[in-house]
Design a protein around this motif. Structure first.
Motif, short mmCIF file in Angstrom:
data_model
loop_
_atom_site.label_atom_id
_atom_site.label_comp_id
_atom_site.label_asym_id
_atom_site.label_seq_id
_atom_site.Cartn_x
_atom_site.Cartn_y
_atom_site.Cartn_z
N THR A 122 144.67 68.81 30.85
CA THR A 122 143.96 69.90 30.18
C THR A 122 144.50 71.25 30.61
O THR A 122 144.72 72.14 29.79
CB THR A 122 142.44 69.81 30.47
OG1 THR A 122 141.94 68.61 29.88
CG2 THR A 122 141.70 71.01 29.90
N ALA A 123 144.74 71.41 31.90
CA ALA A 123 145.28 72.69 32.40
C ALA A 123 146.64 72.97 31.76
O ALA A 123 146.89 74.10 31.30
CB ALA A 123 145.40 72.65 33.92
N ARG A 124 147.50 71.99 31.69
CA ARG A 124 148.83 72.19 31.10
C ARG A 124 148.73 72.50 29.61
O ARG A 124 149.47 73.33 29.10
CB ARG A 124 149.73 70.99 31.35
CG ARG A 124 150.11 70.87 32.83
CD ARG A 124 151.04 69.73 33.10
NE ARG A 124 150.39 68.51 32.64
CZ ARG A 124 151.02 67.43 32.22
NH1 ARG A 124 152.33 67.38 32.22
NH2 ARG A 124 150.35 66.37 31.82
N TRP A 125 147.81 71.85 28.92
CA TRP A 125 147.58 72.10 27.49
C TRP A 125 147.16 73.55 27.27
O TRP A 125 147.70 74.23 26.40
CB TRP A 125 146.53 71.10 26.99
CG TRP A 125 146.03 71.30 25.60
CD1 TRP A 125 146.74 71.16 24.43
CD2 TRP A 125 144.69 71.62 25.22
NE1 TRP A 125 145.91 71.39 23.36
CE2 TRP A 125 144.64 71.66 23.82
CE3 TRP A 125 143.52 71.85 25.94
CZ2 TRP A 125 143.48 71.94 23.11
CZ3 TRP A 125 142.36 72.12 25.24
CH2 TRP A 125 142.35 72.16 23.85
N LEU A 126 146.20 74.03 28.06
CA LEU A 126 145.75 75.42 27.94
C LEU A 126 146.86 76.40 28.27
O LEU A 126 147.04 77.41 27.58
CB LEU A 126 144.54 75.67 28.85
CG LEU A 126 143.25 74.99 28.45
CD1 LEU A 126 142.21 75.13 29.55
CD2 LEU A 126 142.73 75.53 27.13
N ARG A 127 147.61 76.11 29.33
CA ARG A 127 148.68 77.02 29.75
C ARG A 127 149.81 77.10 28.73
O ARG A 127 150.53 78.10 28.67
CB ARG A 127 149.23 76.58 31.10
CG ARG A 127 148.23 76.70 32.22
CD ARG A 127 148.78 76.10 33.49
NE ARG A 127 147.76 75.89 34.49
CZ ARG A 127 147.98 75.31 35.65
NH1 ARG A 127 149.21 74.89 35.97
NH2 ARG A 127 146.99 75.14 36.51
N THR A 128 149.99 76.05 27.93
CA THR A 128 151.01 76.07 26.88
C THR A 128 150.67 77.08 25.80
O THR A 128 151.54 77.75 25.25
CB THR A 128 151.17 74.67 26.26
OG1 THR A 128 151.60 73.77 27.28
CG2 THR A 128 152.16 74.65 25.11
N ALA A 129 149.39 77.22 25.50
CA ALA A 129 148.95 78.10 24.43
C ALA A 129 148.66 79.53 24.91
O ALA A 129 148.85 80.48 24.16
CB ALA A 129 147.70 77.54 23.76
N CYS A 159 144.87 63.99 28.21
CA CYS A 159 143.70 64.67 28.78
C CYS A 159 142.45 63.82 28.68
O CYS A 159 141.40 64.19 29.22
CB CYS A 159 143.45 65.98 28.03
SG CYS A 159 144.85 67.10 28.00
N ARG A 160 142.53 62.68 28.02
CA ARG A 160 141.34 61.90 27.70
C ARG A 160 141.01 60.82 28.70
O ARG A 160 140.00 60.15 28.57
CB ARG A 160 141.50 61.28 26.33
CG ARG A 160 141.63 62.34 25.27
CD ARG A 160 141.84 61.75 23.94
NE ARG A 160 142.10 62.81 22.99
CZ ARG A 160 141.89 62.71 21.71
NH1 ARG A 160 141.39 61.60 21.22
NH2 ARG A 160 142.16 63.71 20.92
N GLY A 161 141.83 60.64 29.68
CA GLY A 161 141.56 59.61 30.68
C GLY A 161 140.54 60.08 31.69
O GLY A 161 139.73 60.97 31.44
N ARG A 162 140.60 59.49 32.84
CA ARG A 162 139.70 59.84 33.93
C ARG A 162 140.51 60.35 35.11
O ARG A 162 141.66 59.99 35.29
CB ARG A 162 138.86 58.63 34.34
CG ARG A 162 137.89 58.21 33.27
CD ARG A 162 136.95 57.14 33.81
NE ARG A 162 135.93 56.83 32.83
CZ ARG A 162 134.75 57.44 32.75
NH1 ARG A 162 134.44 58.38 33.59
NH2 ARG A 162 133.89 57.10 31.83
N GLY A 163 139.88 61.19 35.90
CA GLY A 163 140.46 61.62 37.15
C GLY A 163 141.33 62.85 37.07
O GLY A 163 141.43 63.51 36.03
#
Length: 174
Positions: free
Chosen positions: A60-67, A49-53
């Motif tokens: 980030t979306a996938r990280w949130l959706r996992t939780a 999630c820390r890169g660009r673009g």
């Protein structure tokens, strides 16, 4: 000078970018997020999630959706000034998976084990535009209310143990 039409288009783009976190695809992010876009909130997110673009925003979306399941962003206000838009509203959902928090060095700091509880908290998102796309994002979130609604604080001894085990599992998977 920004016209009313430009402001309306930027307000729509800002709202769309926030809603993509819930149900957007990578292709959707590619249509909304600039290739050089940065998310200032990514320091506590997974390394992808820390890169660009668009790929980083998709991470980030996938990280949130996992939780969180049943996640929704309710936007009550969008303000536009020049190349900046601010959205204000709520985010809600249910905590169904480990919420893994990362260190700035990209190691697992801790994991909050799922509680199954629902939440609704205030959020404000700031989005800067370039070439008609989101090029920068940062947010103001009510993380304390989130933690209290989900039972993260004050934690019970059993919940602390569940979180310790989840943290160890994610560190090992590293």
């Amino acid at each position: 000078m920004t016209t009313t039409t430009d402001r309306a288009a930027q307000a729509d783009l800002a709202a769309r970018a926030i809603h993509l976190m819930v149900n957007g695809t990578l292709d959707d992010f590619r249509r909304v997020v600039h290739p050089e876009a940065t998310n200032r909130e990514a320091a506590s997110e997974p390394p992808n999630c820390r890169g660009r673009g668009p790929n980083a925003f998709w991470g980030t979306a996938r990280w949130l959706r996992t939780a969180f399941a049943d996640m929704a962003f309710g936007i009550s206000t969008v303000l536009v000034d020049g190349d900046l838009a601010v959205t204000h509203g709520t985010v809600s959902g249910r905590h169904v998976g480990d919420m893994v928090i990362w260190t700035p060095e990209a190691t697992v700091e801790r994991a909050f084990a799922p509680t199954g509880k629902r939440f609704e908290v205030n959020h404000a998102h700031f989005l800067r535009f370039r070439d008609g796309l989101v090029v920068e994002h940062w947010a103001v979130r009510d993380d304390q209310s989130l933690a209290m609604q989900l039972g993260w604080v004050p934690p019970t001894p059993v919940y602390l143990l569940r979180c310790a085990l989840a943290t160890r599992r994610h560190r090992r998977a590293g």
